[in-house]
Design a protein around this motif. Structure first.
Motif, PDB file in Angstrom:
ATOM      1  N   ARG A   1      -9.035  -9.007   9.847  1.00  0.00           N
ATOM      2  CA  ARG A   1      -7.750  -9.616   9.457  1.00  0.00           C
ATOM      3  C   ARG A   1      -6.567  -8.861  10.024  1.00  0.00           C
ATOM      4  O   ARG A   1      -5.476  -9.398  10.136  1.00  0.00           O
ATOM      5  CB  ARG A   1      -7.631  -9.721   7.938  1.00  0.00           C
ATOM      6  CG  ARG A   1      -7.507  -8.388   7.222  1.00  0.00           C
ATOM      7  CD  ARG A   1      -7.533  -8.554   5.708  1.00  0.00           C
ATOM      8  NE  ARG A   1      -6.274  -8.976   5.162  1.00  0.00           N
ATOM      9  CZ  ARG A   1      -5.311  -8.136   4.740  1.00  0.00           C
ATOM     10  NH1 ARG A   1      -5.489  -6.836   4.837  1.00  0.00           N
ATOM     11  NH2 ARG A   1      -4.198  -8.597   4.228  1.00  0.00           N
ATOM     12  N   ARG A   2      -6.777  -7.613  10.362  1.00  0.00           N
ATOM     13  CA  ARG A   2      -5.694  -6.845  10.991  1.00  0.00           C
ATOM     14  C   ARG A   2      -6.231  -6.135  12.210  1.00  0.00           C
ATOM     15  O   ARG A   2      -7.376  -5.743  12.245  1.00  0.00           O
ATOM     16  CB  ARG A   2      -5.128  -5.795  10.033  1.00  0.00           C
ATOM     17  CG  ARG A   2      -4.424  -6.405   8.845  1.00  0.00           C
ATOM     18  CD  ARG A   2      -3.991  -5.322   7.896  1.00  0.00           C
ATOM     19  NE  ARG A   2      -2.761  -4.724   8.336  1.00  0.00           N
ATOM     20  CZ  ARG A   2      -1.537  -5.077   7.930  1.00  0.00           C
ATOM     21  NH1 ARG A   2      -1.409  -6.035   7.054  1.00  0.00           N
ATOM     22  NH2 ARG A   2      -0.472  -4.474   8.362  1.00  0.00           N
TER      23      ARG A   2
ATOM     24  N   VAL B   1      -3.451   0.391  -3.278  1.00  0.00           N
ATOM     25  CA  VAL B   1      -2.941  -0.938  -2.932  1.00  0.00           C
ATOM     26  C   VAL B   1      -2.613  -1.641  -4.241  1.00  0.00           C
ATOM     27  O   VAL B   1      -3.438  -1.674  -5.158  1.00  0.00           O
ATOM     28  CB  VAL B   1      -3.988  -1.765  -2.160  1.00  0.00           C
ATOM     29  CG1 VAL B   1      -3.474  -3.178  -1.916  1.00  0.00           C
ATOM     30  CG2 VAL B   1      -4.325  -1.099  -0.828  1.00  0.00           C
TER      31      VAL B   1
ATOM     32  N   GLU C   1       0.849  -1.197   0.000  1.00  0.00           N
ATOM     33  CA  GLU C   1       0.000   0.000   0.000  1.00  0.00           C
ATOM     34  C   GLU C   1       0.876   1.236   0.000  1.00  0.00           C
ATOM     35  O   GLU C   1       1.760   1.390   0.841  1.00  0.00           O
ATOM     36  CB  GLU C   1      -0.911   0.033   1.230  1.00  0.00           C
ATOM     37  CG  GLU C   1      -1.787   1.292   1.229  1.00  0.00           C
ATOM     38  CD  GLU C   1      -2.827   1.365   2.334  1.00  0.00           C
ATOM     39  OE1 GLU C   1      -2.561   0.859   3.435  1.00  0.00           O
ATOM     40  OE2 GLU C   1      -3.900   1.934   2.093  1.00  0.00           O
TER      41      GLU C   1
ATOM     42  N   PHE D   1     -11.199  -3.611  -0.475  1.00  0.00           N
ATOM     43  CA  PHE D   1      -9.958  -4.140  -1.051  1.00  0.00           C
ATOM     44  C   PHE D   1      -9.079  -2.994  -1.549  1.00  0.00           C
ATOM     45  O   PHE D   1      -8.003  -3.234  -2.098  1.00  0.00           O
ATOM     46  CB  PHE D   1     -10.252  -5.153  -2.169  1.00  0.00           C
ATOM     47  CG  PHE D   1     -11.043  -4.586  -3.305  1.00  0.00           C
ATOM     48  CD1 PHE D   1     -12.436  -4.575  -3.269  1.00  0.00           C
ATOM     49  CD2 PHE D   1     -10.407  -4.064  -4.414  1.00  0.00           C
ATOM     50  CE1 PHE D   1     -13.168  -4.038  -4.313  1.00  0.00           C
ATOM     51  CE2 PHE D   1     -11.131  -3.526  -5.463  1.00  0.00           C
ATOM     52  CZ  PHE D   1     -12.519  -3.515  -5.405  1.00  0.00           C
ATOM     53  N   THR D   2      -9.540  -1.765  -1.387  1.00  0.00           N
ATOM     54  CA  THR D   2      -8.703  -0.600  -1.695  1.00  0.00           C
ATOM     55  C   THR D   2      -8.115  -0.052  -0.396  1.00  0.00           C
ATOM     56  O   THR D   2      -8.618  -0.328   0.690  1.00  0.00           O
ATOM     57  CB  THR D   2      -9.511   0.502  -2.399  1.00  0.00           C
ATOM     58  OG1 THR D   2     -10.675   0.796  -1.622  1.00  0.00           O
ATOM     59  CG2 THR D   2      -9.945   0.076  -3.786  1.00  0.00           C
ATOM     60  N   GLY D   3      -7.075   0.746  -0.533  1.00  0.00           N
ATOM     61  CA  GLY D   3      -6.365   1.226   0.653  1.00  0.00           C
ATOM     62  C   GLY D   3      -7.013   2.455   1.261  1.00  0.00           C
ATOM     63  O   GLY D   3      -8.187   2.748   1.020  1.00  0.00           O
ATOM     64  N   GLY D   4      -6.238   3.146   2.093  1.00  0.00           N
ATOM     65  CA  GLY D   4      -6.707   4.391   2.683  1.00  0.00           C
ATOM     66  C   GLY D   4      -7.427   4.190   4.000  1.00  0.00           C
ATOM     67  O   GLY D   4      -7.325   3.134   4.634  1.00  0.00           O
TER      68      GLY D   4
ATOM     69  N   GLN E   1      -7.219   3.627  -4.601  1.00  0.00           N
ATOM     70  CA  GLN E   1      -7.108   2.775  -5.787  1.00  0.00           C
ATOM     71  C   GLN E   1      -6.626   1.385  -5.417  1.00  0.00           C
ATOM     72  O   GLN E   1      -5.929   1.200  -4.417  1.00  0.00           O
ATOM     73  CB  GLN E   1      -6.104   3.349  -6.793  1.00  0.00           C
ATOM     74  CG  GLN E   1      -6.555   4.637  -7.453  1.00  0.00           C
ATOM     75  CD  GLN E   1      -5.566   5.128  -8.501  1.00  0.00           C
ATOM     76  OE1 GLN E   1      -4.519   4.512  -8.739  1.00  0.00           O
ATOM     77  NE2 GLN E   1      -5.891   6.252  -9.131  1.00  0.00           N
ATOM     78  N   ARG E   2      -7.005   0.423  -6.258  1.00  0.00           N
ATOM     79  CA  ARG E   2      -6.414  -0.906  -6.228  1.00  0.00           C
ATOM     80  C   ARG E   2      -5.813  -1.148  -7.607  1.00  0.00           C
ATOM     81  O   ARG E   2      -6.474  -0.915  -8.625  1.00  0.00           O
ATOM     82  CB  ARG E   2      -7.485  -1.962  -5.942  1.00  0.00           C
ATOM     83  CG  ARG E   2      -6.975  -3.390  -5.944  1.00  0.00           C
ATOM     84  CD  ARG E   2      -6.332  -3.720  -4.625  1.00  0.00           C
ATOM     85  NE  ARG E   2      -5.574  -4.947  -4.703  1.00  0.00           N
ATOM     86  CZ  ARG E   2      -5.304  -5.723  -3.653  1.00  0.00           C
ATOM     87  NH1 ARG E   2      -5.738  -5.394  -2.465  1.00  0.00           N
ATOM     88  NH2 ARG E   2      -4.588  -6.797  -3.779  1.00  0.00           N
TER      89      ARG E   2
ATOM     90  N   TYR F   1      -8.098  -1.460   3.270  1.00  0.00           N
ATOM     91  CA  TYR F   1      -7.610  -2.837   3.224  1.00  0.00           C
ATOM     92  C   TYR F   1      -6.578  -3.134   4.311  1.00  0.00           C
ATOM     93  O   TYR F   1      -6.576  -4.202   4.910  1.00  0.00           O
ATOM     94  CB  TYR F   1      -7.004  -3.096   1.841  1.00  0.00           C
ATOM     95  CG  TYR F   1      -6.581  -4.518   1.620  1.00  0.00           C
ATOM     96  CD1 TYR F   1      -7.519  -5.519   1.457  1.00  0.00           C
ATOM     97  CD2 TYR F   1      -5.228  -4.867   1.571  1.00  0.00           C
ATOM     98  CE1 TYR F   1      -7.141  -6.830   1.247  1.00  0.00           C
ATOM     99  CE2 TYR F   1      -4.836  -6.170   1.351  1.00  0.00           C
ATOM    100  CZ  TYR F   1      -5.801  -7.149   1.192  1.00  0.00           C
ATOM    101  OH  TYR F   1      -5.408  -8.443   0.999  1.00  0.00           O
ATOM    102  N   PHE F   2      -5.699  -2.180   4.574  1.00  0.00           N
ATOM    103  CA  PHE F   2      -4.613  -2.433   5.528  1.00  0.00           C
ATOM    104  C   PHE F   2      -4.881  -1.881   6.923  1.00  0.00           C
ATOM    105  O   PHE F   2      -4.040  -1.986   7.802  1.00  0.00           O
ATOM    106  CB  PHE F   2      -3.304  -1.834   5.002  1.00  0.00           C
ATOM    107  CG  PHE F   2      -2.570  -2.728   4.040  1.00  0.00           C
ATOM    108  CD1 PHE F   2      -1.746  -3.748   4.501  1.00  0.00           C
ATOM    109  CD2 PHE F   2      -2.698  -2.562   2.682  1.00  0.00           C
ATOM    110  CE1 PHE F   2      -1.061  -4.571   3.621  1.00  0.00           C
ATOM    111  CE2 PHE F   2      -2.018  -3.376   1.787  1.00  0.00           C
ATOM    112  CZ  PHE F   2      -1.199  -4.380   2.263  1.00  0.00           C
TER     113      PHE F   2
END
Lengths: 132, 242
Positions: B241-242, A69, A64, B68-71, B158-159, B48-49
């Motif tokens: 998951r995190r 990502v 990321e 499934f995208t970040g941020g 974005q992914r 996602y993270f």
């Protein structure tokens, strides 16, 4: 000119043979493409467990950056021997030194040949085709 | 003139929304596809993270998913959500990440201008909506974000795969209890619904990108893949998951 001691994939990973093993990382182009100009723009990554068998071209992880990502892909087939644990919480190392300290995986290659991947000159030409 | 597909789905379930977006990201033979959509129920989506424990609002929201995208986390309420899935090599997405954001945001800014909102890229300034410790997308800004009234008003992420890019955007028409004092369209267009804003966004995308948006639906393969992907977004293990 990028390092000539390794081969490159179209998805911007590099692989370098190191004895019986191979190191895998991402190129400076990948870092630039994902960043907004700061070392701190890469923020998280998910990397595989040791022992995982990767096929060539298989997604092995995700990274990321500040605004995207992106999937990471194995340039060759092999077994994951080690991940670079030093980068997981310090992705600025990948930004700063993608060719050396910023390596990502150490693989046991299925084959010693890197045929089918690009050398540095071919990779430069490939990058030129991406510009418009 | 290039023709893009426009898929519009108002008031859809979170697993449908994310499952369809992921299916469109994978759909390598598809035309460039724009989605306009909204969420029912109103849903908090984590990046996602993100760590679940680092988003206190996740405990307050009735419906929570992981994207499934970040941020950062977004409360999908009082907003028009859009996505654009296109090949990585498409002129919309080629070159650097900031270039791609600037292009998409030019289209969004053009639509906001029809409401009388002059949205700009944030640049280096700090915002009145910036806040520490919430994990919320609208409380953390970057130079690429669209802002007005000195606050962030569009959340985006974005992914990217080796073949395609999906850009997610949330355009705030009003604020929510979980997001508070952010930029929205409320001041100039009270109670504007996503359905009512959609024609302006469509016209702005067409004008900005020089394309025609043609109303369409997912094809059979995309629908099938959506059904396979959707359950992950209902899975508590994925959420945490995190």
């Amino acid at each position: 000119m990028r390092p000539t001691d390794r081969k490159y994939s179209k998805s911007h990973e590099w692989v370098k043979l190191d004895g019986e093993t191979a190191l895998v990382g991402i190129t400076d182009f990948a870092v630039q493409a994902l960043s907004n100009g700061n070392e701190s723009d890469l923020v998280h990554c998910d990397l595989p467990e040791s022992g995982r068998l990767l096929a060539a071209g298989e997604s092995f992880g995700e990274i990321e950056s500040v605004k995207a990502v992106s999937d990471l892909y194995a340039p060759i087939a092999g077994e994951v021997l080690e991940i670079n644990s030093g980068i997981e919480d310090h992705l600025e190392i990948v930004s700063r030194d993608p060719w050396g300290q910023g390596w990502i995986l150490r693989l046991k290659p299925e084959r010693k040949s890197l045929d089918g991947l690009m050398d540095a000159a071919e990779y430069e030409k490939y990058l030129a085709t991406l510009a418009h | 003139m290039e023709t893009w597909r426009l898929i519009t789905t108002w008031g859809a379930q979170p697993s449908f929304n994310l499952g369809l977006d992921e299916a469109l990201l994978e759909s390598s033979d598809a035309p460039v596809t724009v989605r306009f959509y909204s969420w029912k129920p109103a849903t908090l989506s984590l990046g996602y993270f993100q760590k679940f424990a680092e988003v206190p609002a996740a405990l307050d929201a009735r419906s929570v998913v992981r994207r499934f995208t970040g941020g950062g986390a977004i409360h999908h309420d009082r907003e028009l959500t859009f996505s654009i899935a296109a090949p990585l090599a498409h002129p919309l997405y080629r070159d650097s990440l900031p270039d791609s954001y600037a292009r998409v945001h030019a289209g969004v800014a053009r639509a906001l201008l029809t409401l009388g909102i002059e949205a700009k890229l944030r640049g280096e300034s700090k915002l009145a909506s910036d806040r520490e410790g919430t994990g919320m997308c609208f409380h953390k800004s970057s130079p690429l974000d669209l802002v007005w009234d000195e606050r962030k008003g569009v959340g985006s992420a974005q992914r990217r795969t080796r073949e395609r890019v999906l850009h997610h955007g949330s355009i705030k028409l009003g604020t929510t209890a979980l997001e508070g004092d952010i930029a929205t369209a409320e001041r100039v267009a009270p109670r504007l619904s996503p359905e009512a804003f959609a024609p302006a966004l469509r016209a702005a995308f067409e004008a900005e990108f020089g394309v025609r948006l043609e109303a369409g639906v997912p094809d059979a393969l995309e629908r099938g893949r959506m059904k396979e992907l959707a359950p992950r977004f209902l899975d508590p293990a994925f959420l945490r998951r995190r």
